[in-house]
Design an enzyme around this catalytic site. Structure first.
Site, PDB file in Angstrom:
ATOM      1  N   GLY A  12       0.816  -1.205   0.000  1.00  0.00           N
ATOM      2  CA  GLY A  12       0.000   0.000   0.000  1.00  0.00           C
ATOM      3  C   GLY A  12       0.854   1.261   0.000  1.00  0.00           C
ATOM      4  CE  LYS A 173      -3.048 -10.692  -6.598  1.00  0.00           C
ATOM      5  NZ  LYS A 173      -2.862 -11.279  -5.292  1.00  0.00           N
ATOM      6  CD  GLU A 180       2.186 -15.880  -6.477  1.00  0.00           C
ATOM      7  OE1 GLU A 180       2.238 -15.956  -5.235  1.00  0.00           O
ATOM      8  OE2 GLU A 180       1.856 -14.835  -7.077  1.00  0.00           O
ATOM      9  CE1 TYR A 181      -0.632 -19.453  -3.053  1.00  0.00           C
ATOM     10  CE2 TYR A 181      -1.201 -21.524  -2.009  1.00  0.00           C
ATOM     11  CZ  TYR A 181      -1.138 -20.148  -1.976  1.00  0.00           C
ATOM     12  OH  TYR A 181      -1.571 -19.475  -0.858  1.00  0.00           O
TER      13      TYR A 181
END
Length: 303
Positions: A12, A173, A180-181
């Site tokens: 953030g 997402k 991605e895993y």
């Protein structure tokens, strides 16, 4: 454009800094005031609380929320809902469950507040490289805030876009993280096999560097693997304990609900569970069963 950023974790804070670099007006608020002060030094306005933040924004207001999923997100959204007015927009850029995002969009929509769920990928490198933004929600709200998304993305015309209605951004997402895993697990297994071939004395970092150029498996994950291997191929300072933040589990739940096989992602998640076990009871029981039916030897543990 003017926008508020609520919650200043590492991602953030970097996103806020990127917006400031692009010339946007930013109002920042987080429980960690050090991160807010750092942004104020870069040109942002600081907020003391949610009411102070909303009071510093011009209508129609836009508030980007980057806090942990679950109760923290719910608490912030409820606080904002009491302060914002019809025509304002809340953006949730965290890793919320897409079903929660659908519910929140309906609830806020009844108050006249637009809600965009934005799956955000880029990690700590996004400040320099830009972020991949997968946006769910009303097209008009996306268009209105297009300059914000274009500034955060790798380029104004790529790396971001509306993927569907409310919930779709966080759904996409979620699947992204499930993929991605599997990719991470494949790299980890491949490099462990390379390391195990001791007779070749393979230089794992060198191999990763070779694969980075022209190889079918070249990718950002491979770049990060090469960086991790650069200083210490034995990874002496790293414990083989791997967390999961939830998206992999949600991806597998969805695959079950949709009757879609996902063996690679499922096994990658299971391997993360294995990494957290100091001792496997299942493995001990396997050894005991082999001894029972075949008389196979058992390695006893020495205290």
């Amino acid at each position: 454009m003017q926008i508020a950023m609520i919650g200043m974790g590492k991602m953030g804070g970097n996103m806020a800094a990127r917006l400031l670099r692009a010339g946007h007006q930013l109002v920042a608020f987080a429980r960690n005031q050090d991160s807010v002060r750092a942004l104020v030094a870069q040109g942002a306005q600081g907020g003391n609380d949610l009411a102070d933040v909303v009071g510093k924004l011009k209508q129609p207001r836009a508030v980007w929320v980057m806090v942990p999923s679950g109760d923290p997100t719910e608490e912030v959204l409820k606080g904002l809902a009491d302060l914002l007015q019809p025509g304002d927009t809340i953006i949730d850029g965290g890793n919320a469950n897409y079903k929660d995002s659908i519910r929140r969009a309906t609830w806020l929509g009844e108050l006249g507040i637009d809600f965009l769920d934005v799956g955000t990928s880029g990690g700590i490198w996004g400040l320099e490289n830009g972020y991949s933004l997968m946006i769910g929600g009303d097209q008009a709200a996306v268009d209105r805030l297009g300059p914000i998304f274009a500034s955060l993305a790798p380029a104004a015309n790529r790396g971001w876009g509306r993927v569907g209605p409310s919930g779709a951004g966080h759904f996409v997402k979620m699947i992204h993280n499930g993929i991605e895993y599997g990719m991470m697990q494949a790299f980890a297994e491949g490099f462990e096999i390379l390391r195990a071939k001791e007779s070749f004395s393979l230089d794992l970092h060198r191999i990763a560097e070779i694969w980075q150029h022209g190889s079918v498996v070249r990718s950002w994950l491979l770049d990060l693997t090469a960086a991790a291997l650069a200083d210490d191929q034995e990874l002496k300072g790293v414990e083989g304990w791997v967390a999961d933040s939830g998206e992999g589990r949600w991806t597998i739940f969805e695959s079950i609900d949709l009757d879609v096989p996902a063996p690679v992602i499922s096994l990658a998640l299971q391997m993360r569970f294995i990494s957290r076990q100091e001792e496997s009871y299942a493995a001990k029981l396997l050894a005991a069963m082999r001894a029972q039916f075949g008389g196979h030897s058992i390695r006893t543990k020495v205290d």
